[in-house]
Enzyme design. Sequence first.
Site, short mmCIF file in Angstrom:
data_model
loop_
_atom_site.label_atom_id
_atom_site.label_comp_id
_atom_site.label_asym_id
_atom_site.label_seq_id
_atom_site.Cartn_x
_atom_site.Cartn_y
_atom_site.Cartn_z
N SER A 118 25.15 78.44 67.22
CA SER A 118 24.65 78.31 68.59
C SER A 118 25.77 78.08 69.60
CB SER A 118 23.62 77.17 68.67
OG SER A 118 24.18 75.95 68.23
N LYS A 121 30.95 60.24 69.39
CA LYS A 121 29.65 60.15 70.05
C LYS A 121 28.54 60.65 69.13
CE LYS A 121 29.33 64.72 70.83
NZ LYS A 121 28.21 65.62 70.52
#
Length: 339
Positions: free
Chosen positions: A15, A199
């Site tokens: 993606s 993160k």
Amino acid sequence: MSNLTPSIAVIGAGSWGTSLAILLAGKGYPVRLWGHNKEHIDRLISDGENSRYLPGISLPESLYPTPSLEKAVLGAQLVLMVVPSHVFRTVFRDLIPFLPIDCQIVSAVKGIENSTLSTMHMVMAQELAAYPALALIELGVISGPSFAKEVAQKQPTAVTVGFASADTAKKVQDIFSTDYFRVYTSTDIDGLEISGAFKNVMAIAAGISDGLSYGSNARAALITRGLAEMQRLGAAMNADPATFAGLSGLGDLLLTCTGDLSRNRNVGLQLGKGHSIEHIESEMFMVAEGVKTTKSFYDLARKLDVETPILDEVYHIIYEGKDCSQAVQDLLGRKLKPE
């Protein structure tokens, strides 16, 4: 990099790789998009879109999918690495023989290699060290809050490109920038990579909190204290503290910990609801980097002697099967201290 229209190779047809290839080809650059699965590449060519990852979004005419690394990389002035961290070194090693001697290579991968605890920039530098003839190649990274689907849909997005050379960062900034994709520059490559990878771990933690049906207070606390852990790791690796308040740090942390498109947050959601990591991964067809990155950062924090209580609990949940509610209680029960 030549002043002529650069030829670009995007390595990785998932993606994110496809989204960046669409962006660059949409600016008129000739882009060759490589994927390891020939059937997938053939489908991209026949459908004119990546129906598996980005259905309904057409591939520009100047985007050429290929299953051949040689065809993808030969003659490319800019090479964009967008493959999962656990196969990054192998794919990069395979493409080195085809690299032009003066190209720029950008990693768009947010992960840390498990076996060496190396960032992707470090992996590339390590592999290129055996090729003196390629000493002019410049290595950089791109990072920031950027869901692939939203970029492909041309929704407003801001990211940061990092190179050791500010001039090179500016050149690559110009290549990527559009009226919907704003690019900043940095020379703090380590900071960009540490924050971009870490993160993902915190997104799993935030997802666990949501899966346990905790509220906004808990999520805000996790994000804030997760940022503190990110900053401590960055300091131990001599990164610029300002980077962690920027797009690749706080920006990406906020997006990935709260956005419904976050694969890592979804992993956490399912963990919080009581599903095993084995079951969760068996149901996914896209990689959640945070699972492997959790182990890398856990080992790295031990090596650097950095305190990372949230990271530690995520590791215990994923790799040791610890109960999520117990992990939360253990975090809340830690010795009180100043912020």
